[in-house]
Write a protein that holds these residues in place. Sequence first.
Motif, PDB file in Angstrom:
ATOM      1  N   GLN A  39      45.994  40.653  36.839  1.00  0.00           N
ATOM      2  CA  GLN A  39      46.040  40.362  35.426  1.00  0.00           C
ATOM      3  C   GLN A  39      45.448  39.267  35.155  1.00  0.00           C
ATOM      4  O   GLN A  39      45.960  38.175  35.540  1.00  0.00           O
ATOM      5  CB  GLN A  39      47.519  40.729  34.875  1.00  0.00           C
ATOM      6  N   ALA A  40      44.435  39.195  34.375  1.00  0.00           N
ATOM      7  CA  ALA A  40      43.723  38.204  33.745  1.00  0.00           C
ATOM      8  C   ALA A  40      44.261  37.860  32.468  1.00  0.00           C
ATOM      9  O   ALA A  40      44.602  38.815  31.786  1.00  0.00           O
ATOM     10  CB  ALA A  40      42.195  38.128  33.888  1.00  0.00           C
ATOM     11  N   PRO A  41      43.970  36.470  32.233  1.00  0.00           N
ATOM     12  CA  PRO A  41      44.558  36.239  30.920  1.00  0.00           C
ATOM     13  C   PRO A  41      43.726  37.126  29.646  1.00  0.00           C
ATOM     14  O   PRO A  41      42.529  37.217  29.653  1.00  0.00           O
ATOM     15  CB  PRO A  41      44.111  34.549  30.474  1.00  0.00           C
ATOM     16  N   GLY A  42      44.621  37.734  28.715  1.00  0.00           N
ATOM     17  CA  GLY A  42      43.959  38.339  27.805  1.00  0.00           C
ATOM     18  C   GLY A  42      43.626  39.914  28.009  1.00  0.00           C
ATOM     19  O   GLY A  42      43.175  40.649  27.108  1.00  0.00           O
ATOM     20  N   LYS A  43      43.933  40.033  29.358  1.00  0.00           N
ATOM     21  CA  LYS A  43      43.623  41.493  29.754  1.00  0.00           C
ATOM     22  C   LYS A  43      44.566  42.341  30.137  1.00  0.00           C
ATOM     23  O   LYS A  43      45.700  41.872  30.695  1.00  0.00           O
ATOM     24  CB  LYS A  43      42.424  41.346  30.838  1.00  0.00           C
ATOM     25  N   GLU A  44      44.584  43.504  30.348  1.00  0.00           N
ATOM     26  CA  GLU A  44      45.488  44.469  30.864  1.00  0.00           C
ATOM     27  C   GLU A  44      45.591  44.357  32.388  1.00  0.00           C
ATOM     28  O   GLU A  44      44.816  44.109  33.034  1.00  0.00           O
ATOM     29  CB  GLU A  44      45.173  45.962  30.636  1.00  0.00           C
ATOM     30  N   ARG A  45      46.751  44.728  32.987  1.00  0.00           N
ATOM     31  CA  ARG A  45      46.835  44.590  34.365  1.00  0.00           C
ATOM     32  C   ARG A  45      46.323  45.809  34.864  1.00  0.00           C
ATOM     33  O   ARG A  45      46.107  46.998  34.470  1.00  0.00           O
ATOM     34  CB  ARG A  45      48.537  44.951  34.528  1.00  0.00           C
ATOM     35  N   GLU A  46      45.366  45.613  35.996  1.00  0.00           N
ATOM     36  CA  GLU A  46      44.453  46.603  36.516  1.00  0.00           C
ATOM     37  C   GLU A  46      44.915  46.921  37.951  1.00  0.00           C
ATOM     38  O   GLU A  46      45.141  45.879  38.741  1.00  0.00           O
ATOM     39  CB  GLU A  46      43.102  46.141  36.295  1.00  0.00           C
ATOM     40  N   PHE A  47      44.306  48.028  38.468  1.00  0.00           N
ATOM     41  CA  PHE A  47      44.195  48.254  39.850  1.00  0.00           C
ATOM     42  C   PHE A  47      43.596  47.612  40.643  1.00  0.00           C
ATOM     43  O   PHE A  47      42.196  47.140  40.289  1.00  0.00           O
ATOM     44  CB  PHE A  47      44.097  49.783  39.861  1.00  0.00           C
ATOM     45  N   VAL A  48      43.934  47.140  42.011  1.00  0.00           N
ATOM     46  CA  VAL A  48      43.040  46.431  42.813  1.00  0.00           C
ATOM     47  C   VAL A  48      43.083  47.588  44.043  1.00  0.00           C
ATOM     48  O   VAL A  48      41.837  47.690  44.604  1.00  0.00           O
ATOM     49  CB  VAL A  48      43.671  45.139  43.029  1.00  0.00           C
ATOM     50  N   ALA A  49      44.094  47.700  44.603  1.00  0.00           N
ATOM     51  CA  ALA A  49      44.093  48.566  46.113  1.00  0.00           C
ATOM     52  C   ALA A  49      45.401  49.200  46.132  1.00  0.00           C
ATOM     53  O   ALA A  49      46.456  48.623  45.871  1.00  0.00           O
ATOM     54  CB  ALA A  49      43.672  47.692  47.100  1.00  0.00           C
ATOM     55  N   SER A 106      47.819  53.660  39.184  1.00  0.00           N
ATOM     56  CA  SER A 106      48.394  53.315  37.706  1.00  0.00           C
ATOM     57  C   SER A 106      49.533  52.437  37.876  1.00  0.00           C
ATOM     58  O   SER A 106      50.340  52.800  38.424  1.00  0.00           O
ATOM     59  CB  SER A 106      48.674  54.862  37.248  1.00  0.00           C
ATOM     60  N   PRO A 107      49.259  51.256  37.268  1.00  0.00           N
ATOM     61  CA  PRO A 107      50.488  50.449  37.260  1.00  0.00           C
ATOM     62  C   PRO A 107      51.707  50.852  36.414  1.00  0.00           C
ATOM     63  O   PRO A 107      52.773  50.361  36.601  1.00  0.00           O
ATOM     64  CB  PRO A 107      49.931  49.151  36.575  1.00  0.00           C
ATOM     65  N   GLY A 108      51.672  51.461  35.639  1.00  0.00           N
ATOM     66  CA  GLY A 108      52.447  52.221  34.875  1.00  0.00           C
ATOM     67  C   GLY A 108      53.906  53.084  35.447  1.00  0.00           C
ATOM     68  O   GLY A 108      54.832  52.992  35.067  1.00  0.00           O
ATOM     69  N   VAL A 109      53.452  53.592  36.616  1.00  0.00           N
ATOM     70  CA  VAL A 109      54.437  54.233  37.392  1.00  0.00           C
ATOM     71  C   VAL A 109      55.161  53.673  38.382  1.00  0.00           C
ATOM     72  O   VAL A 109      56.080  53.866  38.758  1.00  0.00           O
ATOM     73  CB  VAL A 109      53.615  55.645  38.161  1.00  0.00           C
ATOM     74  N   TYR A 110      54.803  52.127  38.576  1.00  0.00           N
ATOM     75  CA  TYR A 110      55.476  51.522  39.459  1.00  0.00           C
ATOM     76  C   TYR A 110      56.753  50.812  38.692  1.00  0.00           C
ATOM     77  O   TYR A 110      56.677  50.147  37.729  1.00  0.00           O
ATOM     78  CB  TYR A 110      54.605  50.438  40.021  1.00  0.00           C
TER      79      TYR A 110
END
Length: 123
Positions: A39-49, A106-110
């Motif tokens: 997660q970068a400042p001002g952005k949504e948390r995103e998938f990496v691996a 999807s980060p929302g399921v963790y």
Amino acid sequence: QVQLVESGGGLVQTGGSLRLSCAGSGRAFSSYGMGWFRQAPGKEREFVAVISWSGGSTRYADSVKGRFTISRDNAKNTLYLQMNSLKPEDTAVYYCAARPRSWSTSPGVYADWGQGTQVTVSS
């Protein structure tokens, strides 16, 4: 159900490398699918691996393919993210996450997350 602690972040120059670690405790580490997100400042948390519980299957975001490698050492209850050829756009807080006997992009399921570790890539 599982506690996670990330480490290995820091400041590197463009083109440099870092190896992130995520140490797990609690229920048997080998029964969990694991993922790295950022997660970068001002952005949504995103998938990496992500990596399956057995380590037999992996998936990467298009932005990091060919540069990042996810792996796990179940004997040490540890997840890794090897990051090579780093770019300024990789700058973010990196988090690891776990799910019992499953994995998702999807980060929302963790439900179980580490505290995060900062990665900063200078231009």
